[in-house]
Write a protein that holds these residues in place. Structure first.
Motif, PDB file in Angstrom:
ATOM      1  N   HIS A 134       0.850  -1.189   0.000  1.00 17.75           N
ATOM      2  CA  HIS A 134       0.000   0.000   0.000  1.00 17.75           C
ATOM      3  C   HIS A 134       0.888   1.241   0.000  1.00 17.75           C
ATOM      4  CE1 HIS A 134      -3.139   2.724   1.973  1.00 17.75           C
ATOM      5  NE2 HIS A 134      -3.677   2.341   0.842  1.00 17.75           N
ATOM      6  N   ASP A 135       1.391   1.617  -1.205  1.00 19.49           N
ATOM      7  CA  ASP A 135       2.217   2.807  -1.342  1.00 19.49           C
ATOM      8  C   ASP A 135       1.494   3.824  -2.217  1.00 19.49           C
ATOM      9  OD1 ASP A 135       2.417   1.804  -3.895  1.00 19.49           O
ATOM     10  OD2 ASP A 135       4.504   1.152  -3.699  1.00 19.49           O
ATOM     11  N   VAL A 136       2.168   4.943  -2.522  1.00 23.74           N
ATOM     12  CA  VAL A 136       1.511   6.029  -3.254  1.00 23.74           C
ATOM     13  C   VAL A 136       1.061   5.566  -4.635  1.00 23.74           C
ATOM     14  CG1 VAL A 136       1.757   8.386  -4.131  1.00 23.74           C
ATOM     15  CG2 VAL A 136       2.887   7.734  -2.017  1.00 23.74           C
ATOM     16  N   LYS A 137       1.927   4.868  -5.346  1.00 28.06           N
ATOM     17  CA  LYS A 137       1.566   4.423  -6.696  1.00 28.06           C
ATOM     18  C   LYS A 137       0.367   3.488  -6.670  1.00 28.06           C
ATOM     19  CE  LYS A 137       6.045   4.895  -9.024  1.00 28.06           C
ATOM     20  NZ  LYS A 137       7.095   4.183  -9.787  1.00 28.06           N
ATOM     21  N   HIS A 138       0.340   2.606  -5.673  1.00 27.95           N
ATOM     22  CA  HIS A 138      -0.706   1.582  -5.664  1.00 27.95           C
ATOM     23  C   HIS A 138      -2.091   2.160  -5.375  1.00 27.95           C
ATOM     24  CE1 HIS A 138      -2.485  -2.370  -5.430  1.00 27.95           C
ATOM     25  NE2 HIS A 138      -2.995  -2.074  -4.247  1.00 27.95           N
ATOM     26  N   ILE A 139      -2.157   3.247  -4.616  1.00 22.97           N
ATOM     27  CA  ILE A 139      -3.492   3.783  -4.310  1.00 22.97           C
ATOM     28  C   ILE A 139      -4.168   4.320  -5.574  1.00 22.97           C
ATOM     29  CG2 ILE A 139      -2.899   4.326  -1.916  1.00 22.97           C
ATOM     30  CD1 ILE A 139      -2.645   7.236  -2.668  1.00 22.97           C
ATOM     31  N   PHE A 140      -3.374   4.582  -6.636  1.00 24.98           N
ATOM     32  CA  PHE A 140      -3.961   4.999  -7.908  1.00 24.98           C
ATOM     33  C   PHE A 140      -4.150   3.816  -8.865  1.00 24.98           C
ATOM     34  CE2 PHE A 140      -1.911   8.861  -6.325  1.00 24.98           C
ATOM     35  CZ  PHE A 140      -2.950   9.779  -6.459  1.00 24.98           C
ATOM     36  N   GLU A 141      -3.469   2.701  -8.572  1.00 26.99           N
ATOM     37  CA  GLU A 141      -3.491   1.558  -9.490  1.00 26.99           C
ATOM     38  C   GLU A 141      -4.310   0.378  -8.984  1.00 26.99           C
ATOM     39  OE1 GLU A 141       0.613   0.691  -9.909  1.00 26.99           O
ATOM     40  OE2 GLU A 141       1.074   2.479 -11.124  1.00 26.99           O
ATOM     41  N   CYS A 142      -4.732   0.401  -7.728  1.00 25.24           N
ATOM     42  CA  CYS A 142      -5.456  -0.739  -7.146  1.00 25.24           C
ATOM     43  C   CYS A 142      -6.724  -1.031  -7.957  1.00 25.24           C
ATOM     44  CB  CYS A 142      -5.818  -0.442  -5.692  1.00 25.24           C
ATOM     45  SG  CYS A 142      -6.714  -1.797  -4.882  1.00 25.24           S
ATOM     46  N   THR A 143      -6.848  -2.272  -8.418  1.00 31.56           N
ATOM     47  CA  THR A 143      -7.994  -2.655  -9.256  1.00 31.56           C
ATOM     48  C   THR A 143      -9.303  -2.675  -8.479  1.00 31.56           C
ATOM     49  OG1 THR A 143      -7.468  -4.981  -8.822  1.00 31.56           O
ATOM     50  CG2 THR A 143      -6.552  -3.999 -10.821  1.00 31.56           C
TER      51      THR A 143
END
Length: 269
Positions: free
Chosen positions: A245-254
């Motif tokens: 759960h990092d910055v990039k993932h909060i925009f990429e989480c399906t």
């Protein structure tokens, strides 16, 4: 200080400047307080003048250790203004606030001082004896890191006024610093300017946005896990449980399915 190390001066200066940080603490908080720009202006008005008093004389002379002690005070002030965490990269601190590091700002003042003495060449700063062959401390006239020589020559050639030449020094100093900055680690691109709409947001929201742009935010489980793995044993995304759960993932989480992108932290705050 017969050896002109200025160590005692720097120690006294930093201690005096640190006391003014209490004023910045009084007008800033996690969920309340003045906006970032007001705190920055307050820092420039009451703290930085203390740090840089007389810097045209001792700026080229002090050691990197002493310079770092001055920089630490500025770092703390910028953290108070932005709400960024203590482990935030100092480069991001300065790009977030658009404030030059102490070293670059001192070089700017030294360059402008050398320019002003060109207008009045009989000042005390020019009293040297070239016939004596001995070791000398650096000054604003023999330290090649300063921009004054090039600008003075341009002033002679193009008949620039002192004010025009000072502006050239300022512009050149800022540009040279920006050109040395690495790409932002999240974007892998030069750090963009933040959209002016952020000025309309409350302090808590702006604080969170700044932390996310830095990659260090208490709303990220990866960050909390790094800080305290006992209290936060898993860095995985609470929605999908597949990636950290990092910055990039909060925009990429399906699972979340956000229509926003990483660049919107700057472009659409």
């Amino acid at each position: 200080d017969p050896k002109l190390t200025y160590s005692k001066h720097i120690k006294t200066t930093t201690e005096k400047a640190k006391k003014t940080l209490n004023i910045l603490k009084a007008i800033s908080g996690t969920n309340w307080g003045k906006d970032k720009e007001t705190i920055e202006i307050t820092y420039k008005a009451i703290t930085r003048p203390i740090l840089e008093y007389g810097s045209t004389i001792w700026g080229p002379i002090i050691s990197d250790t002493q310079l770092n002690n001055l920089q630490k005070v500025q770092n703390e002030a910028l953290r108070l203004a932005t709400g960024l965490t203590k482990d935030t990269n100092t480069i991001h601190l300065h790009t977030e606030t658009h404030i030059l590091p102490i070293k670059n700002h001192i070089n700017l003042h030294c360059s402008q001082a050398a320019l002003l003495t060109h207008q009045q060449p009989n000042t005390l700063l020019h009293l040297t004896n070239p016939t004596i062959n001995r070791q000398k401390k650096h000054t604003i006239f023999n330290n090649p890191t300063h921009l004054a020589t090039k600008t003075i020559e341009e002033q002679k050639t193009n008949n620039l006024t002192i004010e025009q030449a000072k502006k050239i020094i300022h512009t050149t100093t800022v540009k040279e610093y920006i050109d040395t900055l690495p790409n932002h680690p999240l974007l892998n691109l030069p750090t963009p300017n933040t959209h002016k709409d952020e000025l309309d947001l409350d302090r808590q929201t702006r604080r969170t946005l700044a932390q996310l742009r830095a990659g260090n935010s208490p709303m990220l489980l990866e960050y909390l896990h790094k800080i305290d793995p006992n209290q936060h044993p898993s860095p995985l995304c609470p929605a999908c449980g597949e990636k950290n759960h990092d910055v990039k993932h909060i925009f990429e989480c399906t699972v979340v399915g956000s229509s926003l992108g990483l660049g919107d932290l700057w472009a659409d705050p």
